[in-house]
Design a protein around this motif. Structure first.
Motif, PDB file in Angstrom:
ATOM      1  N   GLU B  29       0.828  -1.213   0.000  1.00 32.54           N
ATOM      2  CA  GLU B  29       0.000   0.000   0.000  1.00 32.54           C
ATOM      3  C   GLU B  29       0.862   1.263   0.000  1.00 32.54           C
ATOM      4  O   GLU B  29       0.534   2.258  -0.648  1.00 32.54           O
ATOM      5  CB  GLU B  29      -0.899   0.045   1.247  1.00 32.54           C
ATOM      6  N   ASP B  30       1.972   1.221   0.780  1.00 39.75           N
ATOM      7  CA  ASP B  30       2.804   2.415   0.905  1.00 39.75           C
ATOM      8  C   ASP B  30       3.549   2.739  -0.386  1.00 39.75           C
ATOM      9  O   ASP B  30       3.809   3.898  -0.688  1.00 39.75           O
ATOM     10  CB  ASP B  30       3.803   2.243   2.060  1.00 39.75           C
ATOM     11  N   ILE B  31       3.924   1.691  -1.121  1.00 40.40           N
ATOM     12  CA  ILE B  31       4.598   1.922  -2.402  1.00 40.40           C
ATOM     13  C   ILE B  31       3.561   2.376  -3.440  1.00 40.40           C
ATOM     14  O   ILE B  31       3.794   3.331  -4.186  1.00 40.40           O
ATOM     15  CB  ILE B  31       5.324   0.648  -2.898  1.00 40.40           C
ATOM     16  N   ALA B  32       2.411   1.712  -3.440  1.00 41.80           N
ATOM     17  CA  ALA B  32       1.366   2.014  -4.426  1.00 41.80           C
ATOM     18  C   ALA B  32       0.871   3.457  -4.288  1.00 41.80           C
ATOM     19  O   ALA B  32       0.576   4.122  -5.282  1.00 41.80           O
ATOM     20  CB  ALA B  32       0.201   1.039  -4.270  1.00 41.80           C
ATOM     21  N   GLY B  36       0.608   6.037  -7.373  1.00 45.06           N
ATOM     22  CA  GLY B  36      -0.770   6.099  -7.851  1.00 45.06           C
ATOM     23  C   GLY B  36      -1.290   4.779  -8.384  1.00 45.06           C
ATOM     24  O   GLY B  36      -2.171   4.737  -9.238  1.00 45.06           O
ATOM     25  N   ASP B  37      -0.742   3.659  -7.894  1.00 42.43           N
ATOM     26  CA  ASP B  37      -1.214   2.339  -8.322  1.00 42.43           C
ATOM     27  C   ASP B  37      -2.276   1.822  -7.348  1.00 42.43           C
ATOM     28  O   ASP B  37      -2.392   2.304  -6.223  1.00 42.43           O
ATOM     29  CB  ASP B  37      -0.049   1.345  -8.375  1.00 42.43           C
ATOM     30  N   ASP B  38      -3.018   0.831  -7.793  1.00 45.67           N
ATOM     31  CA  ASP B  38      -4.049   0.235  -6.956  1.00 45.67           C
ATOM     32  C   ASP B  38      -3.451  -0.929  -6.162  1.00 45.67           C
ATOM     33  O   ASP B  38      -3.127  -1.981  -6.729  1.00 45.67           O
ATOM     34  CB  ASP B  38      -5.206  -0.252  -7.844  1.00 45.67           C
ATOM     35  N   ALA B  39      -3.308  -0.731  -4.857  1.00 48.07           N
ATOM     36  CA  ALA B  39      -2.641  -1.730  -4.014  1.00 48.07           C
ATOM     37  C   ALA B  39      -3.382  -3.066  -4.014  1.00 48.07           C
ATOM     38  O   ALA B  39      -2.752  -4.125  -4.008  1.00 48.07           O
ATOM     39  CB  ALA B  39      -2.497  -1.200  -2.591  1.00 48.07           C
ATOM     40  N   ASP B  40      -4.728  -3.012  -4.028  1.00 53.75           N
ATOM     41  CA  ASP B  40      -5.488  -4.266  -3.956  1.00 53.75           C
ATOM     42  C   ASP B  40      -5.270  -5.119  -5.210  1.00 53.75           C
ATOM     43  O   ASP B  40      -5.115  -6.339  -5.124  1.00 53.75           O
ATOM     44  CB  ASP B  40      -6.980  -3.978  -3.776  1.00 53.75           C
ATOM     45  N   ILE B  41      -5.239  -4.437  -6.356  1.00 55.56           N
ATOM     46  CA  ILE B  41      -5.008  -5.173  -7.616  1.00 55.56           C
ATOM     47  C   ILE B  41      -3.595  -5.768  -7.603  1.00 55.56           C
ATOM     48  O   ILE B  41      -3.390  -6.931  -7.959  1.00 55.56           O
ATOM     49  CB  ILE B  41      -5.207  -4.244  -8.844  1.00 55.56           C
ATOM     50  N   LEU B  42      -2.616  -4.959  -7.151  1.00 57.90           N
ATOM     51  CA  LEU B  42      -1.226  -5.433  -7.107  1.00 57.90           C
ATOM     52  C   LEU B  42      -1.071  -6.624  -6.163  1.00 57.90           C
ATOM     53  O   LEU B  42      -0.412  -7.615  -6.478  1.00 57.90           O
ATOM     54  CB  LEU B  42      -0.302  -4.305  -6.634  1.00 57.90           C
ATOM     55  N   GLU B 161       9.745  -2.771  -8.015  1.00 58.85           N
ATOM     56  CA  GLU B 161       9.866  -2.130  -6.709  1.00 58.85           C
ATOM     57  C   GLU B 161       8.900  -2.736  -5.683  1.00 58.85           C
ATOM     58  O   GLU B 161       9.149  -2.666  -4.487  1.00 58.85           O
ATOM     59  CB  GLU B 161       9.633  -0.625  -6.832  1.00 58.85           C
ATOM     60  N   TYR B 162       7.825  -3.334  -6.168  1.00 57.99           N
ATOM     61  CA  TYR B 162       6.859  -3.928  -5.244  1.00 57.99           C
ATOM     62  C   TYR B 162       7.353  -5.224  -4.608  1.00 57.99           C
ATOM     63  O   TYR B 162       6.814  -5.688  -3.615  1.00 57.99           O
ATOM     64  CB  TYR B 162       5.533  -4.173  -5.971  1.00 57.99           C
ATOM     65  N   THR B 163       8.357  -5.831  -5.207  1.00 58.03           N
ATOM     66  CA  THR B 163       8.792  -7.132  -4.692  1.00 58.03           C
ATOM     67  C   THR B 163      10.275  -7.221  -4.334  1.00 58.03           C
ATOM     68  O   THR B 163      10.663  -8.100  -3.566  1.00 58.03           O
ATOM     69  CB  THR B 163       8.491  -8.245  -5.725  1.00 58.03           C
ATOM     70  N   ALA B 164      11.123  -6.329  -4.897  1.00 51.60           N
ATOM     71  CA  ALA B 164      12.582  -6.444  -4.697  1.00 51.60           C
ATOM     72  C   ALA B 164      12.939  -6.283  -3.217  1.00 51.60           C
ATOM     73  O   ALA B 164      12.841  -5.178  -2.677  1.00 51.60           O
ATOM     74  CB  ALA B 164      13.313  -5.411  -5.549  1.00 51.60           C
ATOM     75  N   ALA B 165      13.355  -7.373  -2.587  1.00 51.87           N
ATOM     76  CA  ALA B 165      13.512  -7.390  -1.129  1.00 51.87           C
ATOM     77  C   ALA B 165      14.957  -7.708  -0.735  1.00 51.87           C
ATOM     78  O   ALA B 165      15.843  -7.788  -1.593  1.00 51.87           O
ATOM     79  CB  ALA B 165      12.565  -8.426  -0.530  1.00 51.87           C
ATOM     80  N   ALA B 166      15.180  -7.850   0.555  1.00 46.72           N
ATOM     81  CA  ALA B 166      16.529  -8.111   1.069  1.00 46.72           C
ATOM     82  C   ALA B 166      16.518  -9.328   1.987  1.00 46.72           C
ATOM     83  O   ALA B 166      15.625  -9.489   2.819  1.00 46.72           O
ATOM     84  CB  ALA B 166      17.041  -6.893   1.831  1.00 46.72           C
TER      85      ALA B 166
END
Lengths: 129, 358
Positions: B29-32, B36-42, B161-166
């Motif tokens: 949600e914070d990235i979306a 301006g993306d839809d967090a629920d769809i993502l 950016e929604y998935t690239a993690a550490a």
């Protein structure tokens, strides 16, 4: 920090390796090559500290030295290792969670770097245990 | 001693394993909100709810060290026995200067060992595992330390950016039967030159082929490696208690599992991506570690990694009695996932160095 200067003490920074005087039993970190009490009678050996310790005192840095601006506010503390020696170190975490006497354990982190082109310095910091 | 069809002693396996995940997380949600993306769809599309974020002083080397120390401590390994350290990552802190020497020094394995860094997008860690298997099986080394560690990069506003993690995972590979926590019965790879994802020298963020990363990349390579291994050793999905597939998001491994005939229950323990994101070189190994955390002696695990570029490494693993002895001596993946500290996008940008100070 110059590359050779860091490299000479690298193992001490990475793995909390100090020294121990077999004569009087005292532990040193950073490592000493000579025991200040036993002088020439001293028998110095390498010693790897467990890393368990507690916070003796700490301060919160808001106006950082060059190279540490990206980390403010951060906690700088004097930590006493369970074997005795005290060292100055960063404590990872939120300043509001810190307290004197708090138990800490070691973690491996980036200590700093020489700009964008220079060496990256790694070593030990502490986290609340 | 078992031998594979090439006549090589394959009684090698995982002596110990260790994982590390940074404490911070950011929610989709914070990235979306920023883009301006839809967090629920993502979230529905990716099956990822949040991802891990490194601290300001963490990188692929510090994560590799923490994972490697965890592996050494879990089984009480004498690090001087380690004859090879290979660290797989696509975010090595230096372009030239090995991460693996930092790790080797920090676990106390130096100086009598060989070391190198690996890079193969998300499967560099399993390539390191295979290399250690070969060195151990041939008798060239006693133990090998194979690591997958990343602080993955995704350009601001890019889908990645929604998935690239550490995160990172280390396996200690050996062949003394009494020491093996999990026997790797065999491995099989499927590799082609497929430009589905890359990062050019000096560039901060990778580029990818969008949907091209799916069918010709992930699904083709994972299914071929998985089927190839099962055919080679004459097994089928039912023979396995658990399965792990590279998890760039939740959707791909779930879909490929059902394509291959594995059930949702089989992949459940290893599917950590909804709460972690894609740890790239650590991704498949994290799934194996999470599965080992709860597997019983005798359980069989099927695992297939995927790296863009592109290739897949499949493994057939059987857990031994030793697991009960060492399991609780180091943090489990579930423990590393628990109790996160959430950051907003601004803090995330600072942690990731996306904000340039003068």
């Amino acid at each position: 920090m110059s590359v050779p200067r860091f490299w000479r003490k690298q193992i001490a920074r990475y793995n909390l390796v100090g020294t121990h005087c077999k004569q009087c039993g005292e532990y040193f970190y950073p490592p000493r090559n000579m025991c200040p009490s036993c002088r020439r009678e001293g028998e110095i050996e390498d010693f790897k500290f467990s890393g368990q310790g507690e916070v003796v005192t700490y301060t919160v840095i808001h106006a950082a030295a060059e190279g540490f601006e990206g980390q403010t506010p951060y906690v700088l503390a004097i930590v006493q290792l369970e074997e005795g020696p005290r060292l100055t170190t960063q404590i990872v975490g939120d300043a509001k969670d810190m307290s004197i006497g708090m138990k800490v354990s070691p973690v491996f982190r980036k200590l700093g770097q020489s700009g964008d082109r220079g060496m990256i310095y790694y070593g030990t910091k502490f986290v609340p245990a | 001693m078992e031998t594979n069809q090439n006549g090589v002693n394959m009684s090698v396996g995982i002596v110990s394993y260790g994982a590390y995940i940074p404490r911070y997380r950011i929610k989709i949600e914070d990235i979306a909100r920023v883009w301006g993306d839809d967090a629920d769809i993502l979230k529905a599309g990716l099956m990822v709810n949040e991802k891990s974020v490194p601290d300001v002083d963490e990188d692929a080397a510090t994560i590799a060290v923490e994972a490697a120390r965890s592996a050494v401590n879990r089984a009480g390994i004498d690090a001087q026995r380690v004859g090879a350290v290979y660290t797989g990552s696509e975010s090595h802190p230096y372009a030239v200067k090995p991460t693996s020497t930092i790790v080797a020094e920090a676990v106390g394995a130096t100086p009598v060992l060989t070391a190198a860094d690996f890079e193969f997008a998300c499967k560099a860690g399993t390539a390191a595992v295979q290399t250690c298997m070969g060195l151990v099986a041939s008798g060239m080394i006693d133990l090998g330390l194979a690591i997958g560690s990343d602080v993955a990069q995704g350009a601001p506003g890019d889908a990645l950016e929604y998935t690239a993690a550490a995160g990172g995972v280390a396996f200690i590979i050996g062949n003394r039967e009494s020491e093996l926590t999990a026997i790797i019965e065999d491995t099989y790879s499927f590799t082609t030159d497929t430009p589905d994802f890359w990062r050019r020298e000096g560039m901060p963020y990778p580029e990818h082929g969008g949907r091209f990363t799916g069918e010709p990349g992930y699904f083709k390579h994972v299914t071929n490696a998985a089927k190839g291994l099962m055919q080679k050793i004459n097994t089928k999905p039912d023979d396995y208690d658990y399965a792990v597939f590279h998890q760039p998001n939740g959707k791909f491994p779930s879909r490929v599992a059902s394509m291959l005939g594995f059930s949702k229950e089989q992949i459940k323990p290893g599917l950590v991506v909804p709460r972690l994101g894609n740890t790239y070189s650590g991704s498949c190994m994290m799934g194996i570690a999470a599965t080992l955390d709860q597997a019983k002696p005798g359980d069989r695990i099927f695992a297939t990694a995927f790296g863009s570029g592109a290739g897949s490494d499949a493994f057939s693993i059987t857990v031994t009695d030793k697991i009960e002895e060492i399991r609780n001596s180091a943090p489990k993946v579930e423990e590393l996932l628990a109790d996160p500290v959430y950051v907003d996008y601004a803090k995330y940008a600072r942690h990731k160095g996306k904000i340039r100070l003068a």
